[in-house]
Design a protein around this motif. Structure first.
Motif, PDB file in Angstrom:
ATOM      1  N   ASP A 252       0.698  -1.363  -0.093  1.00  0.00           N
ATOM      2  CA  ASP A 252       0.097   0.048  -0.084  1.00  0.00           C
ATOM      3  C   ASP A 252       0.874   1.165   0.128  1.00  0.00           C
ATOM      4  OD1 ASP A 252      -2.103   1.879   0.226  1.00  0.00           O
ATOM      5  OD2 ASP A 252      -1.903   1.809   2.470  1.00  0.00           O
ATOM      6  N   ILE A 253       1.952   1.213   0.939  1.00  0.00           N
ATOM      7  CA  ILE A 253       2.735   2.596   1.035  1.00  0.00           C
ATOM      8  C   ILE A 253       3.576   2.586  -0.322  1.00  0.00           C
ATOM      9  CG2 ILE A 253       4.731   3.606   2.180  1.00  0.00           C
ATOM     10  CD1 ILE A 253       3.409   2.292   4.650  1.00  0.00           C
ATOM     11  N   ARG A 254       4.111   1.542  -0.615  1.00  0.00           N
ATOM     12  CA  ARG A 254       5.011   1.575  -2.067  1.00  0.00           C
ATOM     13  C   ARG A 254       4.268   2.166  -3.097  1.00  0.00           C
ATOM     14  NH1 ARG A 254       6.933  -3.238  -2.181  1.00  0.00           N
ATOM     15  NH2 ARG A 254       8.801  -2.941  -1.213  1.00  0.00           N
ATOM     16  N   SER A 255       2.784   1.748  -3.301  1.00  0.00           N
ATOM     17  CA  SER A 255       1.964   2.203  -4.419  1.00  0.00           C
ATOM     18  C   SER A 255       1.924   3.746  -4.346  1.00  0.00           C
ATOM     19  CB  SER A 255       0.757   1.552  -4.227  1.00  0.00           C
ATOM     20  OG  SER A 255      -0.052   2.095  -3.314  1.00  0.00           O
ATOM     21  N   ARG A 256       1.958   4.196  -3.051  1.00  0.00           N
ATOM     22  CA  ARG A 256       1.929   5.851  -3.168  1.00  0.00           C
ATOM     23  C   ARG A 256       3.050   6.483  -3.613  1.00  0.00           C
ATOM     24  NH1 ARG A 256      -2.392   6.759   0.886  1.00  0.00           N
ATOM     25  NH2 ARG A 256      -2.890   4.704   1.723  1.00  0.00           N
TER      26      ARG A 256
END
Length: 260
Positions: A252-256
């Protein structure tokens, strides 16, 4: 940290910007960042190199003054918090004095404040036991591994019982195995001292494992692009690194960061 416990603000940033003046041109390091960090919360500032993570930490510590915006710490100004010795700071490098024994590195802040030797020695024993180094008090820093030296730095930062612990990529120079072990040890220490922790890192997995919330910063100039709650239960252990929820949070964080 339970959501219900986030009622008391410790560090509040309102539209903070930081511009460095250079001979050729001004450099905007941080742009209109707003944050509200609760008392006793463990948060991470996460982002790529050059996104302003360390600048924000230095602003919170009153080592820099913002170009614009408002910053409050513990209900007052950052300067008032610094003068009241509410901070403990751990840098990327341990910054220990090689000619002082480990226990004397730990007691240095107390010595400078004029605390008696008996009280200093007692506090050093307590802190070294807390970070798992009680047997190494009479060693010198150069006799310890990098990870052990950083634990000494953490003990020294806690010597004055700080309300706020600021940590600037303290484990980035260590190998992955040492880093993960120290992550676990840091959480054990934090659970006992209860300080508000602001932790700077560029490691997504480290931020997820440690934090109550992760503040995601965009590339230069640094802007707050997301705040991600980390609902992993506490206390945390190494087995959590292999759970689906842990990997989902990392993804989730990487996708940001995609397309930023």
């Amino acid at each position: 940290m339970a959501l219900a416990a986030r009622s008391v603000s410790e560090i509040v940033l309102e539209d903070i910007s930081m511009k460095y003046e250079t001979a050729s041109s001004d450099v905007l390091a941080v742009q209109q960042v707003s944050m509200n960090i609760a008392k006793g919360e463990f948060i991470s500032l996460l982002g790529p190199s050059g996104c302003g993570k360390t600048t924000l930490l230095r602003l919170m510590a009153d080592l820099l003054a913002p170009s614009s915006g408002k910053l409050s710490v513990a209900g007052g100004t950052a300067k008032e918090a610094r003068l009241a010795q509410k901070y403990g700071i751990v840098f990327q490098s341990p910054v220990l004095y090689d000619w002082r024994k480990v226990k004397h590195n730990v007691t240095l802040p107390l010595e400078l404040k004029g605390v008696s030797k008996k009280q200093r020695d007692k506090r050093a024993d307590e802190l070294l036991e807390l970070v798992g180094l009680k047997a190494f008090g009479d060693k010198y820093p150069w006799q310890l591994s990098g990870g052990m030296q950083q634990r000494v730095s953490i003990a020294r930062a806690l010597a004055m019982e700080p309300e706020i612990l600021l940590m600037d990529e303290p484990f980035s120079a260590l190998d992955e195995f040492s880093r993960e072990r120290l992550n676990e040890e840091l959480l054990t220490v934090w659970s006992k001292v209860g300080s508000t922790v602001v932790f700077v890192t560029h490691s997504i997995s480290e931020a997820v494992f440690l934090s109550d919330r992760v503040f995601v910063l965009s590339p230069h100039p640094g802007r707050l692009s997301a705040v991600v709650d980390i609902p992993l239960p506490r206390p945390r252990n190494k087995e959590m690194r292999n759970t689906p929820q842990f990997f989902e949070l990392i993804a989730d964080i990487r996708s940001r960061f995609e397309g930023v």
